[in-house]
Design a protein around this motif. Structure first.
Motif, PDB file in Angstrom:
ATOM      1  N   PHE A  53       3.733   7.885  66.625  1.00 21.54           N
ATOM      2  CA  PHE A  53       4.896   8.455  67.283  1.00 21.54           C
ATOM      3  C   PHE A  53       6.186   7.809  66.771  1.00 21.54           C
ATOM      4  CE2 PHE A  53       7.170  10.692  70.464  1.00 21.54           C
ATOM      5  CZ  PHE A  53       8.140   9.839  70.955  1.00 21.54           C
ATOM      6  N   ALA A  65       6.820   9.040  63.245  1.00 21.13           N
ATOM      7  CA  ALA A  65       7.239  10.446  63.180  1.00 21.13           C
ATOM      8  C   ALA A  65       8.677  10.621  63.648  1.00 21.13           C
ATOM      9  CB  ALA A  65       6.274  11.302  64.013  1.00 21.13           C
ATOM     10  N   THR A  66       9.076   9.892  64.664  1.00 10.71           N
ATOM     11  CA  THR A  66      10.449  10.046  65.183  1.00 10.71           C
ATOM     12  C   THR A  66      11.474   9.331  64.333  1.00 10.71           C
ATOM     13  OG1 THR A  66      10.041   8.143  66.632  1.00 10.71           O
ATOM     14  CG2 THR A  66       9.650  10.342  67.555  1.00 10.71           C
ATOM     15  N   PRO A 103      12.630  12.109  59.619  1.00  9.13           N
ATOM     16  CA  PRO A 103      12.512  13.553  59.841  1.00  9.13           C
ATOM     17  C   PRO A 103      11.543  14.155  58.860  1.00  9.13           C
ATOM     18  CG  PRO A 103      14.603  13.060  58.778  1.00  9.13           C
ATOM     19  CD  PRO A 103      13.993  11.743  59.157  1.00  9.13           C
TER      20      PRO A 103
END
Length: 216
Positions: A28, A31-32, A35
């Motif tokens: 997570f 991924a954040t 981009p």
């Protein structure tokens, strides 16, 4: 005894769940933080916004201040006085080789009604002073016109080579067919003060030159 009823089973299950939680949190955060690129290639990629570039110092233009009053027109330059133009001195230099007949006519004596032989001799030497051999040959009898010293090209070339053009001093009749002509000219460093006795002849109602005897 079933495996779920043992203590080892629950310890292994808790460790697996904790590992899955840690892996999910790591994915997570990854991924954040970065981009993802658009998939499939069907979406149009938007250009990145760039900050506007400010003009450099050499190209910065400063708008002039607008004045409420209308601009005052500049005064026209004053024209140069004509008297100053007329008073300019003539250039100093070598005299032209060829002068017009009008400029040399001032040296000729003014006569109210000269006889035909004086008029023919005067016009002949006026043409020579302008190095115009063609006009001078028109005052020579047809039998000698274009021959020797009376050739148009020879006269133009000879009288046009003077450093100071021919200047007529005087013209006067000696008798009914002879006219005396006095003149001067300069070739390089040699100055000629000439005296010529011009013999005339009536041909077809006109007085023309037949022979010239001169010292130079």
């Amino acid at each position: 005894m079933l495996p779920s009823e043992t203590k080892v089973f629950w310890l292994q299950l808790g460790a697996a769940g904790m590992a899955m939680s840690i892996g999910f949190m790591a994915w997570f955060l990854h991924a954040t933080a970065r981009p993802s690129a658009p998939s499939g290639g069907n979406l149009m990629q938007l250009p990145q916004a760039t900050a506007p570039q400010l003009p450099t110092k050499d190209f910065v233009a400063v708008a002039p201040r607008r004045s409420s009053s209308p601009p005052v027109p500049a005064p026209d330059p004053a024209p140069a006085p004509r008297a100053a133009v007329r008073s300019l001195p003539a250039p100093v230099g070598k005299a032209p080789l060829v002068k017009s007949a009008a400029a040399t006519s001032l040296a000729l004596p003014r006569e109210s009604s000269p006889d035909p032989q004086v008029r023919a001799v005067k016009d002949f030497y006026r043409a020579l002073s302008a190095a115009d051999g063609r006009t001078a040959a028109a005052f020579v009898v047809p039998a000698k016109r274009g021959l020797g010293a009376f050739n148009e090209a020879n006269m133009s070339r000879f009288y046009g080579s003077f450093e100071r053009p021919l200047l007529i001093r005087s013209i006067r009749p000696i008798d009914a067919s002879v006219v005396e002509a006095k003149y001067s000219y300069r070739i390089s460093r040699t100055t000629c003060e000439g005296t010529a006795f011009v013999e005339t002849e009536r041909v077809g109602g006109a007085t023309l030159i037949r022979r010239i005897r001169a010292n130079c």
